[in-house]
Design a protein around this motif. Structure first.
Motif, mmCIF file in Angstrom:
data_model
loop_
_atom_site.group_PDB
_atom_site.id
_atom_site.type_symbol
_atom_site.label_atom_id
_atom_site.label_comp_id
_atom_site.label_asym_id
_atom_site.label_seq_id
_atom_site.Cartn_x
_atom_site.Cartn_y
_atom_site.Cartn_z
ATOM 1 N N TYR A 158 1.471 5.429 -0.313
ATOM 2 C CA TYR A 158 0.648 7.103 -0.140
ATOM 3 C C TYR A 158 1.715 7.888 -0.870
ATOM 4 O O TYR A 158 2.760 7.909 -1.038
ATOM 5 N N LEU B 129 -11.515 -1.357 5.034
ATOM 6 C CA LEU B 129 -11.612 -0.010 5.276
ATOM 7 C C LEU B 129 -11.057 0.540 3.945
ATOM 8 O O LEU B 129 -11.374 1.891 3.700
ATOM 9 N N GLU B 130 -9.960 0.124 3.295
ATOM 10 C CA GLU B 130 -9.230 0.441 2.237
ATOM 11 C C GLU B 130 -8.580 -0.491 1.528
ATOM 12 O O GLU B 130 -8.927 -1.643 1.788
ATOM 13 N N SER C 251 -6.388 -1.104 8.889
ATOM 14 C CA SER C 251 -7.542 -0.617 7.803
ATOM 15 C C SER C 251 -7.792 -1.717 6.725
ATOM 16 O O SER C 251 -8.759 -1.812 6.291
ATOM 17 N N ARG D 291 -17.982 -6.322 6.913
ATOM 18 C CA ARG D 291 -17.653 -5.415 8.132
ATOM 19 C C ARG D 291 -18.875 -5.641 9.133
ATOM 20 O O ARG D 291 -18.498 -6.110 10.085
ATOM 21 N N PHE E 276 -14.412 -3.352 15.366
ATOM 22 C CA PHE E 276 -13.347 -2.279 15.501
ATOM 23 C C PHE E 276 -13.002 -1.818 16.955
ATOM 24 O O PHE E 276 -14.210 -1.502 17.442
ATOM 25 N N THR F 120 -1.393 1.205 11.464
ATOM 26 C CA THR F 120 -2.976 1.631 11.077
ATOM 27 C C THR F 120 -3.371 1.071 9.741
ATOM 28 O O THR F 120 -4.298 0.831 9.452
ATOM 29 N N THR F 121 -2.356 1.236 8.680
ATOM 30 C CA THR F 121 -2.630 0.862 7.496
ATOM 31 C C THR F 121 -3.181 -0.690 7.335
ATOM 32 O O THR F 121 -3.858 -1.008 6.627
ATOM 33 N N GLU G 83 -18.071 -2.011 -2.800
ATOM 34 C CA GLU G 83 -18.218 -0.977 -1.301
ATOM 35 C C GLU G 83 -19.468 -1.688 -0.723
ATOM 36 O O GLU G 83 -19.200 -1.597 0.600
ATOM 37 N N ARG G 84 -20.399 -1.968 -1.146
ATOM 38 C CA ARG G 84 -21.607 -2.492 -0.489
ATOM 39 C C ARG G 84 -21.059 -3.723 0.113
ATOM 40 O O ARG G 84 -21.465 -3.932 1.268
ATOM 41 N N ARG H 287 0.911 -1.251 0.125
ATOM 42 C CA ARG H 287 -0.042 -0.191 0.034
ATOM 43 C C ARG H 287 0.734 1.144 0.087
ATOM 44 O O ARG H 287 1.770 1.420 0.661
ATOM 45 N N ALA I 298 -18.824 -3.313 3.145
ATOM 46 C CA ALA I 298 -19.439 -2.731 4.222
ATOM 47 C C ALA I 298 -20.532 -3.957 5.021
ATOM 48 O O ALA I 298 -20.583 -4.037 6.108
#
Lengths: 224, 395
Positions: free
Chosen positions: A15, A58-59, A53, A85, A91, A49-50, A78-79, A13, A82
């Motif tokens: 950034y 979450l990402e 996530s 999760r 979390f 944290t990455t 995305e759905r 990942r 969700a």
């Protein structure tokens, strides 16, 4: 693969920072067994944290594969993430992250409401966990009236109330004094064992990671 | 769904300061529109009332020119037929004929209207606008406009000659009126029907001016009346006879519609702004919800529901506020004489009584509710689509 909770393959990942690209996670590969309780350790900026996530959907990774309980997260919409999760992940954040307009009981019940649990079942589970965590006197209180430790115990209850397969905790005691931190860690231990949860807890506090049987250390996005 | 609606309602109640400020802004806008709408309706009412009182009544039945005895018989017969119509408040039979008034000082062409003074006093303003003498007292004499009286240099009690195509009559001036409308004050004079009966060789136009009961359907009443008239008689509505007043009413309504549109647009931007700030304040909050498993669609629904609840509450408060102000004001009226002294449509009465109509009372809030919900779409999309990972680092 039945006993593997988390399977990470060549996960990266990145950034952007100005014109340069920084690797938050660089080609990680590892597995976590079902029921394992793992401390994710490393200094600030190491990628803890990455990784949490990504494990919590979450990402999305820039490359590599994440498979949780035989489900490949890369291919989800995305759905779907969700929905994944709400059923499978709990979390606990660095601070309480409670909904100020909901009572303690309603905050704890939120994940059960999302998965459409019947009201009597919700009441029964919430009451039980309130008793387990010594929070029964606060069930109708609103979060702003609670202390930091009490809020974090409510957050722990909310994270596990729906019996998720995976519990992710990001520095859950970072903002607490040692007494409150002990109470929160005891609550996490108790519930994780009670519900046989697979747990990954990011921390750089030795008092926290020494309580956990396994450790995974990150440095500059790589496993040490 | 119900859970998210309850959640949104709690969120509005919890963030009291933000909710109260937004509510106050929308409510005030709606209340203002309700009051302005009621004033607009009141202005139109006053204009129409003044115009129909002076000119025609709400409906007028106009007949052909007949010898006076036949015309008198016809208006008596028609009045009798119309008296049984419950939608009619007042029936004013009238006869019209042109004449030349002459005095020692000059002469003046004029339209003479023969009326029933008792009935006319109930509805028309002439008797209240007498500036000298009396209004057809004992059904005798002639009442003429101030300008005509000045031209003829006559005053109440003087005698004057009325010349018609067939004969000359001698009449005593009973009073002088001033309506503030040039055409009336210069070229109109009134005598009683009793006086007209003494002039059998006149050729006259007959008409009946009708005032309908408040709330009656004008066009429906006109159709009923038309069935009772002869083929040679025409039933006309006030707005056909006074198109300039009808246009002014339409113009007022159009201006009000523009004002409502502008206020609602501003209100929409206000709602969008308030919600967007609220969403930006709560990025972290929505990220937590998403991390728990709340779908973007549900976040969208929360924001839309918040907008709905706020706009609904504001609509109710605004309506109560605006309606209360209007009802209180409706008792006292709003005196516009300072601004309408030169306006013929307000010369009889310049006091406007704000009136609530269902359209003006409920259009602003319905539009505000709709616009508020539309305005919430953008902030709701921002909240729903915001990636969680940008916020996670702050958790």
């Amino acid at each position: 693969m039945r006993n593997i909770a988390v399977n990470i393959e060549q996960l990266s990942r990145f950034y952007k920072s100005g014109k340069s690209r920084i690797a938050a996670l660089d080609n990680l590969t590892f597995k976590i067994k079902v029921g394992a309780q793992l401390a994710l350790i490393g200094p600030s900026g190491s990628g803890k944290t990455t990784l949490l996530s990504l494990l919590g959907a979450l990402e999305r990774p820039d490359s590599g594969e994440i498979t949780l309980f035989d489900i490949n997260l890369n291919k989800m919409s995305e759905r779907q993430t969700a929905d994944f999760r709400r059923h499978n992940v709990g979390f606990i954040f660095q601070d309480d992250a409670l909904m100020p307009e909901l009572t303690v009981a309603e905050n704890i019940a939120l994940p059960l409401i999302l998965i459409k649990t019947r009201t009597p079942e919700i009441k029964s589970r919430v009451n039980k966990i309130l008793v387990d965590l010594d929070l029964e006197n606060f069930s109708q209180s609103f979060p702003p009236t609670l202390s930091g430790g009490e809020k974090q115990r409510v957050a722990v209850a909310r994270a596990v109330i729906h019996h998720p397969k995976l519990l992710l905790a990001d520095e859950p005691t970072a903002n607490l004094d040692s007494r409150a931190a002990d109470l929160v860690l005891n609550a996490i231990d108790k519930l994780a064992n009670q519900y046989s949860l697979t747990m990954v807890m990011a921390t750089h506090d030795p008092r926290v990671y020494n309580r956990l049987p396994q450790k995974l250390e990150l440095l500059d996005g790589k496993l040490v | 769904m119900i859970f998210w609606l309850r959640f949104a309602l709690r969120s509005c109640l919890r963030r009291r300061r933000r909710t109260i400020i937004t509510l106050a802004g929308i409510s005030f806008g709606i209340a203002t529109l309700v009051v302005l709408g009621a004033i607009m309706v009141g202005v139109n009412d006053t204009m129409i009332k003044n115009a129909v009182a002076i000119h025609t009544g709400n409906i007028v039945v106009k007949g052909e020119m007949l010898p006076l005895p036949q015309a008198l018989a016809r208006i008596d017969e028609l009045s009798l037929k119309l008296e049984c119509d419950n939608n009619l408040q007042t029936i004013l039979p009238r006869l019209h004929f042109p004449a030349l008034l002459t005095s020692e000082q000059g002469n003046c062409p004029i339209n003479i209207v023969a009326v029933d003074p008792k009935r006319e006093t109930l509805q028309t303003p002439v008797s209240k606008k007498i500036v000298a003498g009396t209004y057809l007292e004992n059904k005798q004499g002639l009442v003429l406009g101030e300008e005509a009286a000045q031209k003829l240099a006559v005053k109440p009690g003087d005698r004057i000659s009325m010349i018609t195509p067939r004969r000359r009559y001698d009449l005593k001036i009973s009073g002088i009126f001033s309506l503030g409308i040039d055409t009336f004050d210069r070229s109109m004079a009134f005598i009683s029907l009793e006086t007209a009966r003494t002039m059998p060789d006149l050729m006259v136009n007959h008409e009946i001016a009708l005032f309908i009961q408040p709330g009656s359907d004008l066009e429906k009443t006109a159709k009923t009346i038309a069935r009772k008239t002869q083929a040679s008689e025409k039933v006309r509505l006030w707005y056909e006879i006074l198109p300039e007043v009808a246009q002014l009413v339409k113009l007022n309504e159009f201006s009000m519609a523009i004002m409502i549109f502008l206020v609602i647009i501003i209100l929409g931007f206000g709602v969008a702004n308030a919600l967007l700030i609220s969403v930006m304040d709560r990025y972290r909050y929505f990220a937590i919800l998403k991390a728990i498993g709340v779908r973007p669609r549900e976040i969208f629904l929360i924001i839309m529901a918040e907008a709905f609840f706020m706009c609904l509450a504001a609509a109710i408060i605004g309506t109560i506020l605006g309606s209360s102000c209007t009802l209180i004001w409706a008792d006292y009226g709003l005196d516009l004489s300072r601004y309408t002294s030169a306006n013929p449509h307000f010369s009889v009465n310049a006091i406007v009584y704000p009136r609530l109509t269902p359209l003006m009372a409920f259009t602003p809030q319905a539009l505000a509710l709709g616009t508020g919900i539309l305005a919430a779409i953008w902030p709701a999309l921002v909240a729903g689509r915001r990636p969680i990972n940008q916020v996670m680092r702050g958790l």
